[in-house]
Design a protein around this motif. Structure first.
Motif, PDB file in Angstrom:
ATOM      1  N   GLU A   1       0.842  -1.196   0.000  1.00 37.81           N
ATOM      2  CA  GLU A   1       0.000   0.000   0.000  1.00 37.81           C
ATOM      3  C   GLU A   1       0.874   1.241   0.000  1.00 37.81           C
ATOM      4  O   GLU A   1       1.931   1.278   0.612  1.00 37.81           O
TER       5      GLU A   1
ATOM      6  N   PRO B   1      -6.750   1.150   2.358  1.00 32.47           N
ATOM      7  CA  PRO B   1      -6.473  -0.176   2.920  1.00 32.47           C
ATOM      8  C   PRO B   1      -6.761  -0.279   4.415  1.00 32.47           C
ATOM      9  O   PRO B   1      -6.978  -1.376   4.924  1.00 32.47           O
TER      10      PRO B   1
ATOM     11  N   SER C   1      -2.365  -1.075  -3.577  1.00 30.35           N
ATOM     12  CA  SER C   1      -3.502  -0.221  -3.228  1.00 30.35           C
ATOM     13  C   SER C   1      -2.996   1.183  -2.959  1.00 30.35           C
ATOM     14  O   SER C   1      -1.956   1.368  -2.330  1.00 30.35           O
TER      15      SER C   1
END
Length: 266
Positions: free
Chosen positions: A98, A245, A122
């Motif tokens: 992330e 996330p 993400s």
């Protein structure tokens, strides 16, 4: 089970049934300003089907903090990821990252494609050009210290009403522990990153998830990435900022499992 290798703190979780242990592990890499517990809500969901390896990036959580004159590099962050993988005793893995952790896992896949079954990212990009907010970090640290920087980051990460109050309190407190030289060093590496050419030869499946309202990563970067890496899927989540996330951990963990399941079926 927490462990340490080369100054890097990591944890391995495995809740798979004895008859379902033929799946590959998933290695998680967080971004700037937090630690491996950003994935806390993901663990019970993913670990029921895959061995989960998480670690605190260099400079965060319980991992070693480099000196202020440390020279940061993407090569070092990629080496850290593979050192954790070796320490956990895993060879071939699915990678999940992330924010800057997403850029790192892409770079790790480029560096060691034979060890990567898939890549999921993400709220992350493959390049620093076009990212927002990084140019303001030095001023934010100078004027408000780590706490001031963290408050501004919270506004960038979470829309009003996104996430549980006590979870957001934990996130802000953890983020405020960030050492300015660590954030600035890594931010500088991220700003200079560009995997454009390298991604053209990436063959493993790639899953890109982007919030539509991140002040950092424009959705256009995801569209570009999909065009560069031949086996890429792009999903855009509406009404969410950069903290996707964390604020939507349960839902996003299920999306990751669905992606991994689709690979097993193909």
């Amino acid at each position: 089970m927490p462990r340490t290798k080369g100054g890097l703190h990591f944890s391995v979780s495995d809740c798979r049934a004895p008859w379902a242990r033929d799946t590959l592990p998933v290695l998680f890499n967080h971004g700037i300003g937090t630690n491996m517990d950003i994935w806390a809500e993901w663990v019970p969901i993913v670990a029921a089907r895959h061995r989960v390896v998480r670690f605190d990036m260099r400079g965060f959580g319980q991992s070693a903090v480099p000196a202020e004159d440390h020279v940061w590099s993407m090569d070092e962050m990629v080496a850290d990821l593979w050192e954790v993988a070796d320490g956990a005793g895993v060879e071939r893995v699915h990678l999940m990252g992330e924010s800057m952790g997403g850029t790192i896992v892409l770079a790790a896949a480029v560096a060691r494609p034979e060890r990567v079954a898939s890549v999921s990212i993400s709220n992350a990009s493959f390049k620093g050009k076009g990212l927002g907010e990084l140019a303001y970090w030095r001023t934010q640290f100078a004027e408000g210290g780590a706490e001031g920087w963290s408050r501004r980051m919270m506004e960038n990460r979470f829309a009003d009403g996104a996430g549980e109050a006590r979870a957001l309190t934990w996130f802000q407190e953890e983020q405020a522990r960030t050492r300015p030289h660590v954030a600035m060093g890594l931010g500088g590496v991220l700003a200079q990153s560009d995997l454009t050419e390298a991604l053209k030869s990436l063959e493993m499946p790639v899953s890109v998830t982007l919030p539509d309202s991140s002040p950092f990563v424009p959705v256009a970067h995801g569209v570009e990435l999909k065009e560069l890496a031949k086996n890429t899927r792009l999903r855009v989540v509406p009404g969410v900022r950069h903290g996707l996330p964390f604020s939507h951990g349960v839902e996003e963990a299920r999306h990751l499992l669905a992606f991994l399941d689709s690979l097993d079926e193909s």
